[in-house]
Design a protein around this motif. Structure first.
Motif, PDB file in Angstrom:
ATOM      1  N   VAL A   1      -6.131   1.821   2.440  1.00  0.00           N
ATOM      2  CA  VAL A   1      -6.039   3.107   1.732  1.00  0.00           C
ATOM      3  C   VAL A   1      -7.283   3.904   2.115  1.00  0.00           C
ATOM      4  N   ARG A   2      -7.071   5.084   2.645  1.00  0.00           N
ATOM      5  CA  ARG A   2      -8.177   5.907   3.128  1.00  0.00           C
ATOM      6  C   ARG A   2      -8.087   7.282   2.473  1.00  0.00           C
ATOM      7  N   VAL A   3      -9.193   7.713   1.867  1.00  0.00           N
ATOM      8  CA  VAL A   3      -9.243   9.075   1.347  1.00  0.00           C
ATOM      9  C   VAL A   3     -10.001   9.902   2.372  1.00  0.00           C
TER      10      VAL A   3
ATOM     11  N   VAL B   1      -4.930  11.418   0.953  1.00  0.00           N
ATOM     12  CA  VAL B   1      -4.935   9.958   1.029  1.00  0.00           C
ATOM     13  C   VAL B   1      -3.942   9.486   2.090  1.00  0.00           C
TER      14      VAL B   1
ATOM     15  N   VAL C   1      -5.147   5.979  -7.568  1.00  0.00           N
ATOM     16  CA  VAL C   1      -6.372   6.703  -7.197  1.00  0.00           C
ATOM     17  C   VAL C   1      -6.500   8.045  -7.927  1.00  0.00           C
TER      18      VAL C   1
ATOM     19  N   THR D   1      -4.354  10.855  -7.947  1.00  0.00           N
ATOM     20  CA  THR D   1      -4.001  12.090  -7.251  1.00  0.00           C
ATOM     21  C   THR D   1      -2.491  12.272  -7.322  1.00  0.00           C
TER      22      THR D   1
ATOM     23  N   VAL E   1      -0.477  12.050  -0.706  1.00  0.00           N
ATOM     24  CA  VAL E   1      -0.566  10.712  -0.095  1.00  0.00           C
ATOM     25  C   VAL E   1       0.413  10.599   1.072  1.00  0.00           C
TER      26      VAL E   1
ATOM     27  N   ALA F   1      -6.208   0.364  -3.073  1.00  0.00           N
ATOM     28  CA  ALA F   1      -6.483   1.585  -3.837  1.00  0.00           C
ATOM     29  C   ALA F   1      -7.513   1.316  -4.928  1.00  0.00           C
TER      30      ALA F   1
ATOM     31  N   GLU G   1     -12.745   4.388   1.922  1.00  0.00           N
ATOM     32  CA  GLU G   1     -11.524   3.673   2.284  1.00  0.00           C
ATOM     33  C   GLU G   1     -11.719   2.199   2.013  1.00  0.00           C
TER      34      GLU G   1
END
Lengths: 783, 301
Positions: free
Chosen positions: A478-480, A486, A511, A513, A518, A551, A614
């Motif tokens: 999971v990468r923001v 995301v 997360v 959002t 996403v 997450a 992330e």
């Protein structure tokens, strides 16, 4: 979580903007067409490709001889635990001998698909016919022709699973019933057949393929080719259904990679519908000899099953493993103190059996759910009541079963209660009696099923003792991004189920959002660290959990960042309503976007701070998940034509916590329809000579909307303790529950006419024959 | 799943088509709606050297009444006839038969003439036309002729059309007053080839006895067959349960359907009896103007 929403992939797919393998065309690509054996068993005497090579557009013809030293054996990677399994030689292009119709013996490459097919027809193969064993029961006979003469037997393996004192169980029984239950062979029939396109890229090869398992495809294709894994990039575009048959890695995929590398040109192969019915794995194909004992109050005391599993001629990846899973769920929802399943895997001169939606578990549910109603009828007990007397009580979960498995959670009475609320069983019984007076025969059939899915737990299904060379954990990243958007990378690989929607939803929730922020990425071995694909209803329970835990790690780091920026302690930072706020001072808060900016674009963080936002996670659950539920079908049978009309179909499923009820319902719908298809219409049929007789959708009859009632669905929710989501799988549930519900309903309808037991498929002819036999059995004997 | 190589012709006039047919004869195959031929080509079960596409022959389309008779152009789409008020009002047997033909998409392309000329005994239209004593109009570069439908079918997928002949139209005489119709069939799935079926026309006299009966069987033989013994048995009789059962028994006395994986010969024979019985009962009801019963089990009974 738990909110219904439309599938975000649908606008693309419904507008025809999906991109499947066949939608991808590359410059200079060649088209592959396979020459397949028209015989069920034959020695290959000669292959003459000279005429084919002279045809227009033909660039190459390859046979098995060309692959010697180039491509290794087709992989078989999973077999029953601690069981010796015979493994026949199997190459992507067979050499010397073919043991089923549809086995490939040569490959033609041409500029156009038409030219390739014309040329494939011009390849002259000389065969010397060998004797055939087309049916598993015949293949077990002493003098049966041998599918693989080198083994001296058609028995591939024998394995057993059980627990409790069987002799004591049967000794205790007031009634013992024996039935032979046939679970006939079916096909998966994805609307998109298989297909593969390989492109040489310098030292590497890119493969677009219609698969459920990109990383396993990479592993096993490169192993067969003797390549480093990294030499192959597997990309999965949109996939139009898998249903298990695309969990395999097939020879065609390996061959297009090899050809692309060898010729330096892209090579494309798109499976035809007939190829899909003939030479993509089939499923089920069990004959189950069942013995069940019960006390007069309906308590089941013992269950013994002999599974005679048709395996086909060659092993695909999971062929020997599939039938052995029937034993795992043999006792269904019931506390049966003693049970034993002996499974014999039998070679036949037919195409391979492997996973199809449920893969061994529908067979198990079919057996026990038919038998419980057989016992009820024998003892003149209500089919609902007998189930209640035998259910594993809610308090017993996690339930240790005598044959080994531990069921994670369940409330079997609960789902049956909800089903009965919808059903109005008393009203139906009145209607049934009244209709019978008019010569109209209606029946209700139940299936209270459970299954084991969420395939992963290495401690149970791991490499030890069953040939597996991998563990089925799942991974996620999971990468923001710097703008707060995301990205979720998952190792599972949808074939139309809607993972884009569900994974976005569950990660967005974790997360803080909106799901629209996403993006979900899957199906590319260069983009996804690793994965085990989608199969065995594992995507949410294993892959979704990996994403959820990744997450959570992102959130943990976000709280540290917020604590730093807002000068609070990380323990005091709470995520609620999309804001990271300091406990007690709600005005001091940050959104994920603000956190992301702080994570990437900053010079104010302490020295030890690692920029970025992330996290990754590999999740290997402590156990399987065990979805369950209660289904009922109400049918009317036309006793003159044998036609079966489904008047109602009611399903109450429990797959624990649900991410998106709309999509969960979609899975149940599809599963039930596949089960109705098997119960009434679908059957892969072979002649005694091993010739497939169902080679188009004219003869392999799928159900259509016209044959189906509105499906009435409801759910109960019993969370699983083996993952933080509380989720179980729902992909296979309908397929598992549907066939016994249908068969029990028809049996219930026809019981007053002397029909006690009937096997699938319930074709009109089978129904009339059962009625005839029932009338004969019911008639007073002539003597 | 790709056809073998063939030459493609798309004539703009019937004359041109007939010339092509005369030239290629046995080596030529006519493409009408393509709903049967194209799959046969793709399976490589048909391997014509020449494909003569009739889809530009606008003169072969259309439905009209001439001197009381129905005239259907061979290239008329099945969906056109399905939605024709003229047909529904005067030849409702055809409308009812079409409701069983495959699916809407297929009826949009499939043609009336194509279905008749293809001569599949499990197809609905040839059976309905047989019950209606229809005639087909046929042309070649040599001549023009009319063939009684009873003389058209030879066996499975074979007709008495010469290799250079083109079926251009179908004629159906008007149906007498006090005639009830019924087309009944049973297929495993909606739109499949039927396992068995029957087309029935019953004309009653003023007293309610049967004046004339036409019973054609679907999927009972290599060609659509008329159950003449059963028809004879009904004429002059009051249509009661006993008469219907006797006629149904007579209808299947001489048939020997071909069995396959979807139903044995024995099953299909038994089914035909049920279909005939249900069709006669329904036709009788309609001839008398009795209300339609609520459909039970999807088939008329």
């Amino acid at each position: 979580m738990g909110r219904p929403s439309r599938r975000r992939e649908d606008p693309r797919l419904l507008r025809g903007e999906g991109r499947y393998v066949d939608d991808i065309d590359l410059r200079h690509q060649l088209h592959a067409s396979f020459v397949r054996s028209p015989h069920a068993h034959a020695r290959v005497i000669s292959i003459d490709a000279s005429a084919a090579l002279e045809r227009p557009g033909v660039r190459a013809v390859f046979t098995g001889a060309d692959l010697v030293g180039e491509i290794g054996q087709a992989p078989m990677v999973w077999h029953p635990k601690d069981t010796e399994v015979l493994v026949p030689d199997s190459w992507p292009l067979l050499r010397d001998r073919v043991a089923c119709v549809g086995a490939a013996v040569a490959l033609v490459l041409a500029d156009r698909r038409y030219e390739a097919e014309d040329a494939a027809e011009a390849v002259e193969v000389g065969y010397e016919l060998l004797p055939v064993s087309a049916h598993p029961l015949e293949a077990l006979a002493d003098d049966a022709p041998l599918v693989h003469p080198e083994f001296g037997t058609n028995v591939c393996f024998e394995t057993s699973m059980g627990g409790g004192d069987l002799d004591a169980g049967f000794a205790e029984a007031d009634v013992i019933l024996e039935r032979t239950i046939v679970n006939h062979r079916i096909a998966a029939v994805p609307i998109e057949p298989r297909g593969a396109l390989a492109e040489p890229r310098g030292d590497r090869v890119a493969l677009w393929t219609s698969t459920q398992n990109p990383h396993l495809a990479r592993t096993y294709i490169t192993r067969q080719l003797g390549w480093d894994e990294d030499r192959l990039r597997v990309i999965v575009p949109d996939v139009g259904g898998g249903f298990g048959c695309k969990a395999n890695v097939y020879g065609e995929e390996t061959l297009v990679c090899w050809c692309a590398a060898k010729l330096g040109r892209p090579v494309k192969w798109i499976e035809s519908r007939s190829e899909n019915l003939i030479s993509t794995n089939h499923g089920r194909a069990q004959t189950d000899e069942v013995r069940i004992g019960a006390r007069s109050d309906g308590t089941i005391t013992a269950l013994q099953i002999r599974v005679i599993a048709d395996l086909g001629a060659y092993h695909l990846m999971f062929t020997p493993f599939i039938p052995a899973t029937t034993a795992v769920v043999a006792s269904g929802c019931y506390a049966i103190p003693a049970l034993r399943t002996d499974t014999v895997g039998v070679f036949t001169n037919t195409f391979s059996i492997d996973a199809i939606r449920g893969a061994g578990r529908p067979e198990g549910a079919h057996i026990i759910e038919l038998m419980i109603e057989q016992v009820a009828a024998e003892l003149e007990l209500d089919p609902v009541e007998i189930r209640r007397r035998n259910f594993i009580p809610k308090e017993d979960f996690p339930a240790q079963m005598p044959h080994g498995p531990v069921y994670d959670s369940g409330d079997y009475h609960g789902s049956l209660d909800v089903l009965l609320e919808h059903l109005d069983l008393e009203g139906f019984r009145r209607d049934q009696a009244e209709a019978r007076e008019r010569g109209v025969y209606r029946g209700v059939g139940f299936a209270t099923y459970m299954e084991a899915c969420g395939i992963a737990p290495s401690k149970i299904a791991g490499p030890s003792g069953n040939g597996l060379d991998f563990s089925m954990w799942e991974s996620a990243v999971v990468r923001v991004g710097t703008d707060g958007a995301v990205t979720v990378q998952t190792g599972v690989c949808p074939a139309g189920q809607g993972h884009e929607t569900t994974f976005a939803q569950l990660v967005a929730d974790r997360v803080g959002t909106d799901p629209s922020r996403v993006k979900v990425v899957w199906g590319d071995t260069d983009a996804i660290p690793n994965g085990m694909g989608t199969a065995g209803s594992r995507s949410i329970a294993v892959g979704g959990e990996a994403a959820a835990l990744a997450a959570d790690r992102v959130v943990a780091k976000a709280r540290q960042i917020v604590a730093e920026v807002l000068e609070a302690s990380p323990e005091d930072v709470e995520l609620a309503d999309g804001r990271f706020a300091v406990r007690g001072s709600p005005d001091r808060s940050m959104t994920l976007t603000e956190v992301a900016r702080a994570a990437y674009i900053t010079d104010e963080m302490p020295e030890e701070f690692e920029p970025g936002l992330e996290a990754s996670c590999f999740f290997d659950p402590p156990g399987f998940v065990h979805p369950f539920g209660a289904h009922a079908a109400i049918v009317e049978v036309d006793t003159e034509t044998g036609r079966i009309e489904i008047l109602r179909y009611v399903a109450v499923d429990d797959c624990g916590k649900v991410i998106n009820p709309t999509l969960a319902a979609g899975q149940v719908h599809g599963g039930i329809v596949q089960a109705i298809g098997q119960a009434l219409l679908e059957k892969i049929e072979f002649g005694p000579d091993g010739q497939p007789l169902t080679t188009s959708l004219l003869d392999y009859a799928l159900p259509t909307a016209a044959e189906l009632p509105d499906l009435e669905l409801d759910r109960t929710e019993t969370p699983s303790p083996v993952n933080s989501l509380g989720a179980k799988g729902i992909g296979e549930a309908g397929t598992i529950a549907g066939t016994p519900a249908m068969v029990n309903a028809v049996t219930d309808a026809l019981r007053p006419l002397g029909v006690e037991f009937i096997n699938m498929p319930l074709s009109p002819q089978a129904v009339l024959e059962a009625l005839r036999d029932g009338a004969r059995d019911a008639a007073p004997s002539a003597s | 799943m790709k056809p073998p190589v063939f030459d493609y012709h798309d004539p703009e006039t019937v004359e041109e088509a007939l010339d092509l047919l005369a030239e290629h004869g046995d080596e030529g195959k006519l493409l009408a709606g393509g709903q049967s031929l194209v799959p046969l080509l793709n399976f490589r079960l048909a391997r014509p050297e020449n494909l003569i596409d009739l889809n530009r022959l606008g003169s072969l389309t259309g439905i009209r009444r001439e001197h009381g008779s129905l005239q259907i152009g061979a290239m008329t789409r099945q969906s056109t006839m399905e939605h024709s008020a003229l047909v529904a009002e005067n030849w409702p047997l055809l409308t009812e038969a079409l409701s069983y033909v495959a699916h809407a998409q297929i009826r949009n392309r499939g043609t009336i003439g194509g279905s008749v000329a293809h001569a599949d005994p499990a197809a609905e239209l040839p059976v309905a036309f047989s019950a209606l004593d229809s005639r087909v109009r046929v042309r070649s570069a040599r001549a023009e002729r009319t063939i009684e439908i009873s003389d058209l079918f030879v066996t499975h997928l074979t007709t008495t059309l010469e290799p250079d002949e083109l079926l251009v139209g179908i004629e159906v005489d008007p149906v007498p007053e006090r005639t009830g119709h019924a087309f009944v069939e049973f297929a495993r799935r909606h739109g499949d080839f039927a396992l068995g079926g029957a087309a029935v026309l019953l004309t009653l006299d003023s007293s309610g006895s049967c004046e004339r009966a036409a019973i054609a069987l679907l999927g009972a033989a290599p060609i659509p067959v008329r159950a003449t013994d059963a028809e004879q048995a009904l004429v002059g009789a009051a249509i009661d349960e006993k008469a219907i059962a006797a006629a149904a028994d007579a209808a299947i006395a001489d048939i020997s359907p071909t069995g396959d994986i979807h139903g044995s010969a024995e099953y299909r024979r038994d089914l035909c009896r049920v279909m005939v019985r249900r069709a006669i009962a329904a036709a009788n009801r309609r001839a008398k103007g009795e209300p339609e019963p609520e459909s039970s089990n999807g088939v008329i009974d």
